[in-house]
Design an enzyme around this catalytic site. Structure first.
Site, PDB file in Angstrom:
ATOM      1  N   ASN A  90      36.351  45.099  42.058  1.00  0.00           N
ATOM      2  CA  ASN A  90      35.467  44.598  43.123  1.00  0.00           C
ATOM      3  C   ASN A  90      36.170  43.427  43.806  1.00  0.00           C
ATOM      4  OD1 ASN A  90      33.398  43.588  44.691  1.00  0.00           O
ATOM      5  ND2 ASN A  90      32.234  42.729  42.964  1.00  0.00           N
ATOM      6  N   LYS A 114      35.124  41.729  46.229  1.00  0.00           N
ATOM      7  CA  LYS A 114      34.157  40.770  46.804  1.00  0.00           C
ATOM      8  C   LYS A 114      34.577  40.443  48.245  1.00  0.00           C
ATOM      9  CE  LYS A 114      33.407  38.918  42.229  1.00  0.00           C
ATOM     10  NZ  LYS A 114      32.583  38.034  41.447  1.00  0.00           N
ATOM     11  N   HIS A 135      24.675  44.020  42.806  1.00  0.00           N
ATOM     12  CA  HIS A 135      25.539  43.022  42.152  1.00  0.00           C
ATOM     13  C   HIS A 135      24.751  41.715  42.048  1.00  0.00           C
ATOM     14  CE1 HIS A 135      28.838  40.233  41.448  1.00  0.00           C
ATOM     15  NE2 HIS A 135      29.559  41.270  41.073  1.00  0.00           N
ATOM     16  N   GLU A 195      25.510  38.801  42.645  1.00  0.00           N
ATOM     17  CA  GLU A 195      25.667  37.917  43.823  1.00  0.00           C
ATOM     18  C   GLU A 195      24.763  38.380  44.957  1.00  0.00           C
ATOM     19  OE1 GLU A 195      29.922  38.252  44.003  1.00  0.00           O
ATOM     20  OE2 GLU A 195      30.081  37.125  42.130  1.00  0.00           O
ATOM     21  N   GLU A 228      26.684  43.241  33.558  1.00  0.00           N
ATOM     22  CA  GLU A 228      27.425  42.037  33.921  1.00  0.00           C
ATOM     23  C   GLU A 228      26.581  40.792  33.619  1.00  0.00           C
ATOM     24  OE1 GLU A 228      30.682  43.028  36.966  1.00  0.00           O
ATOM     25  OE2 GLU A 228      28.895  42.455  38.078  1.00  0.00           O
ATOM     26  N   GLY A 241      33.166  35.489  36.943  1.00  0.00           N
ATOM     27  CA  GLY A 241      33.984  34.493  37.639  1.00  0.00           C
ATOM     28  C   GLY A 241      34.103  33.172  36.906  1.00  0.00           C
ATOM     29  N   SER A 256      34.641  38.502  33.820  1.00  0.00           N
ATOM     30  CA  SER A 256      35.910  37.923  33.381  1.00  0.00           C
ATOM     31  C   SER A 256      36.775  38.888  32.562  1.00  0.00           C
ATOM     32  CB  SER A 256      35.666  36.610  32.613  1.00  0.00           C
ATOM     33  OG  SER A 256      35.037  35.666  33.464  1.00  0.00           O
TER      34      SER A 256
HETATM   35  C1  PEP Z   1      32.333  41.002  39.373  1.00  0.00           C
HETATM   36  O1  PEP Z   1      32.507  40.557  40.486  1.00  0.00           O
HETATM   37  O2  PEP Z   1      31.615  41.990  39.245  1.00  0.00           O
HETATM   38  C2  PEP Z   1      32.992  40.369  38.230  1.00  0.00           C
HETATM   39  C3  PEP Z   1      32.770  40.833  37.032  1.00  0.00           C
HETATM   40  O3  PEP Z   1      33.825  39.300  38.495  1.00  0.00           O
HETATM   41  P1  PEP Z   1      34.915  38.611  37.488  1.00  0.00           P
HETATM   42  O4  PEP Z   1      35.693  39.746  36.864  1.00  0.00           O
HETATM   43  O5  PEP Z   1      35.745  37.753  38.364  1.00  0.00           O
HETATM   44  O6  PEP Z   1      34.139  37.871  36.467  1.00  0.00           O
END
Ligand code: PEP
Length: 254
Positions: free
Chosen positions: A9, A11, A93, A95, A165, A171, A211
């Site tokens: 992703n 983003k 997501h 976000e 998630e 992040g 992460s």
């Molecule tokens: C994500 O954006 O879905 C995500 C898991 O980000 P990161 O891997 O940077 O934690």
């Protein structure tokens, strides 16, 4: 045996130059039981469709509206994505839920539209740190999963990918431990089993996201109910994501 599914992703990152360069370096291993996807910003989808031609990789959007067209300024619809040759879409997501007021109701509407349009949905669920600390993480995730699977047929349920998630791991550099991630992914599968039945639960691909990087993907992917990963930050490096894909595949299939 379920397919392994790794999605990057991007983003709100990347420009035309970045996408062109990425596409020249990125080449995941080709396996019958492996799906790989790039979820890029809308502005880069057409270019990536062209430049990734022949690459064993699916192209995903990061969001879409649940209506086909109309007075929804700034939005993009399923037919618009299909016209570009997009294969799937990330829905809900954290976000989007946090900054754009997406709810379990809009997530369901979008998922139904994606399924009806032939787009593969990756639907994100997960708890905040406060919810985990308060011991409410299972309750939170159950509500999200039940709202989704309670609203679609068992047949459609088989076509959904769920990304677990935990918001506190996105992040932050702090991933869930393999045991924590497996515990929740197994729980998600059990909730889907209750609602949509054995066939859908056994077929359901569940990704872990939060992460994920080269150093931790193998131990996460070795878990029974984790079938893949949704990768944010680490997915911006084409070489790095290829390493994640390779080592995830090896961890899963031995
Ligand atoms: C994500 O954006 O879905 C995500 C898991 O980000 P990161 O891997 O940077 O934690």
């Amino acid at each position: 045996m379920r397919d392994i599914f790794i999605a990057a992703n991007w983003k709100m990152n990347g420009d035309l130059k970045f996408a062109r360069e990425y596409a020249t370096i990125f080449w995941p291993i080709k396996k019958k039981d492996l799906k790989v996807a790039i979820a890029a910003p809308y502005t880069l989808l057409a270019l990536l469709k062209e430049t990734l031609d022949g690459c064993p990789c699916l192209l995903f959007a990061q969001n879409m509206h649940f209506e086909d067209k109309g007075a929804f300024t700034g939005e993009v619809s399923a037919p618009m994505l299909k016209e570009l040759g997009v294969d799937g879409v990330i829905i809900g997501h954290s976000e989007r839920r946090q900054y754009f007021a997406e709810t379990d109701e809009t997530v369901l509407l979008k998922t139904k539209k994606a399924l009806a349009s032939g787009l593969m949905p990756i639907v994100c669920v997960g708890e905040t740190l406060e919810e985990r600390d308060a011991g409410k993480h299972f309750e939170k995730v159950r509500t999200q999963v039940a709202s989704l699977f309670g609203g679609i047929s068992a047949e459609d349920a088989e076509k959904v990918t769920v990304a677990y998630e935990p918001i506190w791991a996105i992040g932050t550099g702090r991933n869930a431990t393999p045991a924590q991630a497996e515990e929740m992914c197994a729980y998600i599968r059990s909730v889907v089993r209750e609602i949509s039945g054995d066939k859908a639960a056994d077929a359901l691909i569940i990704q872990y996201g939060g992460s994920v990087k080269t150093s931790n993907c193998a131990e996460l992917m070795a878990m029974e109910d984790i079938d893949g990963a949704l990768v944010g930050g680490a997915g911006l490096d084409p070489k790095g994501i290829c390493e994640i894909i390779k080592s995830s595949y090896e961890a899963k299939r031995g």
